[in-house]
Enzyme design. Structure first.
Site, PDB file in Angstrom:
ATOM      1  N   GLU A   1      13.236  62.706  24.382  1.00  0.00           N
ATOM      2  CA  GLU A   1      12.456  63.433  25.385  1.00  0.00           C
ATOM      3  C   GLU A   1      12.772  62.926  26.794  1.00  0.00           C
ATOM      4  O   GLU A   1      12.965  63.720  27.734  1.00  0.00           O
ATOM      5  CB  GLU A   1      10.960  63.274  25.091  1.00  0.00           C
ATOM      6  CG  GLU A   1      10.504  63.988  23.819  1.00  0.00           C
ATOM      7  CD  GLU A   1       9.090  63.595  23.420  1.00  0.00           C
ATOM      8  OE1 GLU A   1       8.272  63.317  24.313  1.00  0.00           O
ATOM      9  OE2 GLU A   1       8.806  63.560  22.210  1.00  0.00           O
TER      10      GLU A   1
ATOM     11  N   TYR B   1       9.425  57.707  16.081  1.00  0.00           N
ATOM     12  CA  TYR B   1       8.715  57.842  17.350  1.00  0.00           C
ATOM     13  C   TYR B   1       9.555  57.355  18.533  1.00  0.00           C
ATOM     14  O   TYR B   1       9.660  58.048  19.552  1.00  0.00           O
ATOM     15  CB  TYR B   1       7.371  57.114  17.288  1.00  0.00           C
ATOM     16  CG  TYR B   1       6.233  57.957  16.733  1.00  0.00           C
ATOM     17  CD1 TYR B   1       6.477  58.961  15.804  1.00  0.00           C
ATOM     18  CD2 TYR B   1       4.925  57.751  17.123  1.00  0.00           C
ATOM     19  CE1 TYR B   1       5.445  59.723  15.282  1.00  0.00           C
ATOM     20  CE2 TYR B   1       3.875  58.513  16.608  1.00  0.00           C
ATOM     21  CZ  TYR B   1       4.142  59.498  15.685  1.00  0.00           C
ATOM     22  OH  TYR B   1       3.118  60.261  15.177  1.00  0.00           O
TER      23      TYR B   1
END
Length: 216
Positions: A148, A141
């Site tokens: 991102e 994660y």
């Protein structure tokens, strides 16, 4: 098997296979091409499975799953925006290290998550799969979120130069939109949004694995 469960098994099974295609393509091309590996290799499969996952927002809205609809929409929108706008829409990002990290972080997560859902729906207990579902997110994660953010950060120069998605005044709606400014605001908010999701996953991990780990 009731219709709802049969549908969800089918949906999650198809998504699992789609993400496996993405991961297989990525691994094969990374081995064959090394650092020359690019996002374009997995583009079609990745965009397809990610857009198709909007079904999960609909599932939450109509009560097929227990996931809060707002949370499902926020997660889907965040991923899809990054994929289609910051990555797919910016050619220079296609061969970046951030794109590679994003593809692998997403794909590894999903080839575990969707089969775990299928097993749960079928009442199949797999300790290994459950452990993996609530453990691999710990490193993946942050890696995915970091990738991102890097892609969005790098997209700003291209967006500013090309006036990407810009809406300029004057116009009939008396509304202006500057995409680089939007990206800057999103980059500020992203760590807080990520913290909420990450904390939720740790709470789920304690719920699913905590008792067993304490006994061992």
């Amino acid at each position: 098997m009731e219709m709802r469960r049969a549908y969800l098994v089918g949906y999650n099974g198809v998504e699992a296979m789609g993400w496996m295609v993405v991961l297989t393509l990525a691994v094969r091309c990374a081995v064959e091409r090394g650092r020359s590996w690019t996002y374009d290799v997995v583009r079609d499969a990745l965009v397809t499975v990610q857009i198709a996952s909007f079904a999960e927002v609909l599932h939450a809205l109509i009560g097929l799953t227990r996931t809060p609809a707002a949370a499902a929409l926020m997660q889907w929108a965040g991923r899809t925006h990054c994929l289609l706008c910051a990555l797919d829409g910016v050619r220079s990002n296609h061969s970046s290290d951030a794109a590679t990290v994003l593809v692998f972080a997403w794909a590894i997560t999903e080839v575990i998550r969707y089969p775990a859902y299928v097993c749960g729906l079928l009442g199949i207990e797999s300790k290994a799969l459950t452990w993996a579902r609530y453990t691999v997110f710990v490193p993946l994660y942050p890696l995915g979120a970091g990738a991102e953010m890097k892609l969005m950060y790098d997209a700003r120069a291209h967006a500013r130069r090309t006036k990407m998605y810009a809406i300029e005044m004057p116009n009939a709606y008396n509304f202006a939109f500057d995409y680089p400014t939007f990206l800057n605001a999103l980059l500020v908010l992203y760590p807080f949004l990520f913290h909420g999701l990450y904390s939720y996953m740790f709470a789920q991990r304690r719920k699913k694995l905590g008792g067993k780990e304490k006994q061992s």
